[in-house]
Structures are given as structure tokens and as C-alpha cells.
Write a protein that holds these residues in place. Structure first.
Motif, PDB file in Angstrom:
ATOM      1  N   LEU A  77       0.104  -9.174 -40.056  1.00 50.13           N
ATOM      2  CA  LEU A  77      -0.272  -8.975 -38.797  1.00 50.13           C
ATOM      3  C   LEU A  77       0.108  -9.063 -37.512  1.00 50.13           C
ATOM      4  CD1 LEU A  77      -3.823  -8.712 -37.989  1.00 50.13           C
ATOM      5  CD2 LEU A  77      -3.688 -11.999 -37.366  1.00 50.13           C
ATOM      6  N   THR A  78       1.277  -9.590 -37.728  1.00 45.32           N
ATOM      7  CA  THR A  78       2.757  -9.567 -36.257  1.00 45.32           C
ATOM      8  C   THR A  78       3.096  -8.226 -36.177  1.00 45.32           C
ATOM      9  OG1 THR A  78       3.015 -12.105 -36.221  1.00 45.32           O
ATOM     10  CG2 THR A  78       4.747 -10.800 -35.325  1.00 45.32           C
ATOM     11  N   GLU A 123      -5.286  -6.893 -18.748  1.00 49.81           N
ATOM     12  CA  GLU A 123      -5.432  -5.899 -18.866  1.00 49.81           C
ATOM     13  C   GLU A 123      -4.323  -6.170 -20.189  1.00 49.81           C
ATOM     14  OE1 GLU A 123      -4.425  -6.074 -15.894  1.00 49.81           O
ATOM     15  OE2 GLU A 123      -6.424  -5.279 -15.754  1.00 49.81           O
ATOM     16  N   GLU A 124      -3.145  -6.685 -20.660  1.00 55.89           N
ATOM     17  CA  GLU A 124      -2.564  -6.963 -21.650  1.00 55.89           C
ATOM     18  C   GLU A 124      -3.351  -7.754 -22.719  1.00 55.89           C
ATOM     19  OE1 GLU A 124       1.951  -6.859 -19.993  1.00 55.89           O
ATOM     20  OE2 GLU A 124       0.711  -8.266 -19.632  1.00 55.89           O
ATOM     21  N   ASN A 125      -3.867  -9.128 -21.978  1.00 52.55           N
ATOM     22  CA  ASN A 125      -4.919  -9.307 -23.063  1.00 52.55           C
ATOM     23  C   ASN A 125      -6.331  -9.001 -23.797  1.00 52.55           C
ATOM     24  OD1 ASN A 125      -3.608 -11.900 -22.799  1.00 52.55           O
ATOM     25  ND2 ASN A 125      -5.413 -12.874 -21.568  1.00 52.55           N
ATOM     26  N   THR A 126      -6.460  -7.846 -22.984  1.00 58.44           N
ATOM     27  CA  THR A 126      -7.767  -7.222 -23.841  1.00 58.44           C
ATOM     28  C   THR A 126      -6.953  -5.711 -24.468  1.00 58.44           C
ATOM     29  OG1 THR A 126      -8.994  -6.344 -21.251  1.00 58.44           O
ATOM     30  CG2 THR A 126      -9.282  -5.005 -22.738  1.00 58.44           C
ATOM     31  N   MET A 127      -5.530  -5.389 -24.387  1.00 55.21           N
ATOM     32  CA  MET A 127      -5.070  -4.523 -25.139  1.00 55.21           C
ATOM     33  C   MET A 127      -4.773  -5.884 -26.491  1.00 55.21           C
ATOM     34  SD  MET A 127      -2.523  -2.340 -23.257  1.00 55.21           S
ATOM     35  CE  MET A 127      -1.963  -2.862 -21.905  1.00 55.21           C
ATOM     36  N   LEU A 128      -4.413  -6.853 -26.424  1.00 53.55           N
ATOM     37  CA  LEU A 128      -4.528  -7.965 -28.024  1.00 53.55           C
ATOM     38  C   LEU A 128      -5.437  -8.062 -28.178  1.00 53.55           C
ATOM     39  CD1 LEU A 128      -2.444  -9.285 -29.759  1.00 53.55           C
ATOM     40  CD2 LEU A 128      -3.376 -11.817 -27.912  1.00 53.55           C
ATOM     41  N   LEU A 129      -6.350  -8.488 -28.095  1.00 51.86           N
ATOM     42  CA  LEU A 129      -7.620  -8.735 -28.422  1.00 51.86           C
ATOM     43  C   LEU A 129      -8.208  -7.476 -29.388  1.00 51.86           C
ATOM     44  CD1 LEU A 129      -9.016  -9.902 -25.219  1.00 51.86           C
ATOM     45  CD2 LEU A 129      -9.038 -11.512 -28.329  1.00 51.86           C
ATOM     46  N   ALA A 177      -6.818  -4.794 -30.513  1.00 52.08           N
ATOM     47  CA  ALA A 177      -5.829  -4.254 -31.427  1.00 52.08           C
ATOM     48  C   ALA A 177      -6.377  -5.288 -32.564  1.00 52.08           C
ATOM     49  CB  ALA A 177      -4.599  -4.639 -31.141  1.00 52.08           C
ATOM     50  N   LEU A 178      -6.396  -6.485 -32.087  1.00 53.85           N
ATOM     51  CA  LEU A 178      -6.964  -7.868 -33.305  1.00 53.85           C
ATOM     52  C   LEU A 178      -8.637  -7.299 -33.909  1.00 53.85           C
ATOM     53  CD1 LEU A 178      -5.277 -10.984 -31.779  1.00 53.85           C
ATOM     54  CD2 LEU A 178      -4.785  -9.679 -33.856  1.00 53.85           C
ATOM     55  N   ASP A 179      -9.754  -6.802 -32.712  1.00 56.36           N
ATOM     56  CA  ASP A 179     -10.542  -6.521 -33.572  1.00 56.36           C
ATOM     57  C   ASP A 179     -10.923  -5.396 -34.950  1.00 56.36           C
ATOM     58  OD1 ASP A 179     -11.579  -7.286 -30.889  1.00 56.36           O
ATOM     59  OD2 ASP A 179     -12.142  -6.560 -30.089  1.00 56.36           O
TER      60      ASP A 179
END
Ligand SMILES: Cc1ncc(COP(=O)(O)O)c(C=O)c1O
Length: 384
Positions: free
Chosen positions: A341-342, A370-376, A378-380
Motif C-alpha cells: 500500500l505504501t 487538502e492533502e488529507n483528502t488526497m490521501l483518503l 487514494a486509499l478509497d
């Protein structure tokens, strides 16, 4: 969620990686700032332009300045700070300076959540009679009752983290120190994951020894570690790992005149890694300029923005029962394939890292929602 101290976003321009990557890995390596790069270049310029006279012109002063910057950050005196190249080296100096203590008090207590180098060092000191007790944590933290039940008049040191690197849990090192003192033991705190992102006042906490370094939250890169030893304790240590920087009469250049420095410099040994010291000082200046309280408020809000949205998706964040004041800016999310995943996130320019069984997220004052959103997002996709 509103994230406080948006004015700190002006610092983003000082950290070039933030315009290229979603950087959520300050707990492994703090981002490089243009100021830090300029400081190291300044060191190189001194070297090029002045040669050895740079020592007296500038470099000796920079060492003192760096100790002072760190002292200011943790509410200590400059005379209580030593500069070392790693936590391992700082621990080695410390251990070698208290050998006789172990005859009466052989026990060092740490926990299974502490950083491995701590274990390795004290395991090696078995040869000098040290008995290492490792408290089993619950995977997130170690309850204070466990400390209290284990400390005894046989304990020399309670050695543990301010913030655990595999959970982000903050330990109450003030109470822990009181418990250690009640048994005549000392507290030695590995604050590598704490100082900088958490306000740290060593006098209020009462800790005996604290160490941390440039690598992570202090934005100074590798090769520089700061060791605090409480004023009244310093004369008790006579490190066997030593050298001319520990000598009170360093510049007498007299092989027959060694006396331990009266201040914490007695824990230093040989010529310090100056490029790292320059980088370290630049990092500390940024921290002192902003102030850890504002950093803490912003980092905590960003952390909970991530945690709450991850939980809402049903994802498993370690330490569900932790209160916000017990959590530093690190979150571990249990996943089946942390390495894969990483790597997949890295493909998308999102940098975080992993530890056994989990991906490890960390956020700092220079990060954004916004960076949290990009991570979330991508994880989705990746976890679907
Ligand atoms: C809690 C903690 N302690 C210590 C270290 C590093 O120790 P050393 O300076 O000996 O490499 C790290 C990370 O690298 C850490 O996370």
C-alpha cells in the motif's frame, strides 16, 4: 473541520518537497527547508573561504548557539545540553558514565513499544551487569500502573519514549518521572517523536534526561541529536566514551590535563558533525520561531481530520480509545499489506511509511486538509 493557524501555510514555500509530493511522513524524516539547505551551504562557504580559521571565526560559536536554541525549545539552560550524532551515541555516553550505579541498582526498565536501539544498547550492557526489564504494552501504550508496579529500589533508570513511534501515544512522562523518583530511580526520555510537535518543558515535566534529534520533528536531518541532562545530575556522570570536546580544558591541548567539563558538554566526545549541526540549528530556529504550542494545535486538528474521516470509512486506526491529548501527530492504520500500500501511494506521489501491520501517517504544521483528502481518496481506490 477548521484547522487553526492557517498563517503557518506561508512556511510551505520554504519546503520544496511540499510542491512536488503529498508529504505525510515527518515522523520518519522532517521535510528539508530552503533555510536548512542555505545553512549547510553557508557552512560549506565558510569552509571554502576561511579554511581552519572558520573554527574560531564562526563554528565554535555555532555549536554554542545550537545548544542554546535547543535549550530554549525545551525550557532548559544551555549548560544542560550536549550535541551528539545519534540517540544511540547519547545513550552510550550516558550508560558509560554511570557504571558504578549498576552495582547497587542493576535494573533498567523500558517497554516493548520503545525504539529498538534502546533495547539493543541495554541488552549489550548486560555484560556490565545491567538487567533489562521490558514492560509489555498493549500495542498502543503502557499504562502507568504497569510502571508503578515494576519500579523498585533495584531500578536505576526508567527509560522510555515521550511518544511511541508505532502508535503516536503520548506517555505522561511527568507522572512516570515522579514514580521513578519515588523509588530513587532516574527517568531517561527518548523524545525523538515528541519534541517539536509537542510543547516540552523539561523543568515542568521534571525529567532527568531527555534526548531527541534533527531527523524528524526538529527539521534538521540526520547526524545531530540533543541530549538534556538535568543540572544537578551532571556531575554524577563520568562517561567512559569520551574525548577532547568533553574536557573542561579542551584548548590547553595537554594530554595530562583531562577534567570532565562542568556542564553537559562532558557527554560529548570528538569533533562534531558540523554540517549536521548547521542543519540542526536551522531546524530549531524554525521551531522556536513558530512555537510548539501553535504547532501542536494545528497538527492535532489535521490528525483528527484524517482519523475521523478514516474511521467514518470503517478503517482501523490503532488506539481507538485514545483521547486527543494522548495522541501526537502520528496515526497507524492497520492494513493487510502495508508495504504494498505504501508503494502504491508513492506511485501517486503520496509519501507515508509503514511499520509491521500498518501504514504510518504523520502530519505537521506545513500540511493541509487538502492533502488529507488526497490521501483518503487514494486509499478509497486502493483499498476497494
Ligand atoms: C523513538 C525513536 N528513537 C530513536 C530513533 C533513532 O535513534 P538513533 O539516533 O540512534 O538512530 C528513532 C528513529 O529513527 C525513533 O523514532
Amino acid at each position: 473541520m477548521t484547522i487553526p493557524h492557517d498563517d503557518l501555510l506561508r512556511y510551505r514555500a520554504e519546503f520544496p518537497i511540499l510542491s512536488k509530493k503529498v508529504y505525510l511522513n515527518s515522523c520518519s524524516l522532517g521535510a528539508l527547508s530552503t533555510r536548512t539547505r542555505a545553512a549547510v551551504n553557508g557552512f560549506m562557504d565558510d569552509w571554502e573561504n576561511w579554511g581552519a580559521s572558520a573554527w574560531y571565526r564562526d563554528w565554535i560559536g555555532v555549536l554554542a548557539d545550537t545548544r542554546r536554541e535547543f535549550a530554549m525549545l525545551i525550557g532548559a539552560g544551555e549548560h544542560e545540553i550536549a550535541l551528539l550524532p545519534s540517540v544511540s551515541a547519547a545513550l552510550g555516553a550516558l550508560a558509560s558514565g554511570m557504571s558504578s550505579t549498576f552495582t547497587e541498582r542493576p535494573e533498567v526498565i523500558t517497554t516493548d513499544l520503545d525504539f529498538p536501539t534502546v533495547h539493543y544498547l541495554w541488552q549489550a550492557w548486560h555484560r556490565e551487569g545491567v538487567e533489562l526489564t521490558v514492560l509489555p504494552g498493549n500495542g498502543v501504550t503502557v499504562p502507568l500502573e504497569q510502571w508503578e508496579a515494576s519500579l523498585s529500589p533495584r531500578t536505576a533508570l526508567a527509560m522510555t519514549s515521550h511518544v511511541f513511534f508505532t502508535s503516536g501515544a503520548i506517555q505522561d512522562v511527568q507522572v512516570l518521572t515522579e514514580m521513578a523518583h519515588a523509588q530513587g530511580a532516574l527517568s531517561v526520555i527518548d523524545a525523538y517523536q515528541g519534541t517539536g510537535q509537542l510543547p516540552t518543558d523539561v523543568k515542568a515535566l521534571g525529567v532527568d534526561v531527555l534526548m531527541t534529534g534533527g531527523l524528524k520533528w526538529l527539521l534538521g536531518g540526520p547526524g545531530i541529536v540533543y541530549l538534556y541532562v538535568r543540572e544537578g545530575l551532571i556531575p554524577r556522570f563520568e562517561p567512559l566514551l569520551t574525548g577532547w570536546f568533553a574536557n573542561q580544558h579542551q584548548f590547553a591541548f595537554d594530554p595530562n590535563r583531562f577534567e570532565y567539563s562542568s556542564d553537559a558538554r562532558r557527554f560529548e566526545s570528538g569533533t562534531p558533525p558540523l554540517a549536521s549541526v548547521f542543519a540542526g540549528r536551522a531546524g530549531l530556529q524554525i521551531l522556536n520561531e513558530i512555537g510548539p504550542q501553535r504547532i501542536r494545535e494545528r497538527t492535532s486538528a489535521l490528525l483528527y481530520d484524517f482519523i475521523d474521516r478514516a474511521r467514518a470509512r470503517g478503517w482501523d486506526i490503532r488506539g481507538a480509545s485514545m483521547e486527543p491529548e494522548q495522541r501526537a501527530g502520528i496515526a497507524l492504520m492497520n492494513v493487510a499489506d502495508p508495504t504494498g500500500l505504501t508503494a502504491a501511494l508513492k506511485e501517486r506521489n503520496i509519501i507515508l511509511d509503514y511499520r509491521p501491520g500498518a501504514i504510518r501517517y504523520s502530519t505537521y504544521f506545513y500540511n493541509t486538509v487538502e492533502e488529507n483528502t488526497m490521501l483518503l481518496e487514494a486509499l478509497d481506490e486502493l483499498l476497494r
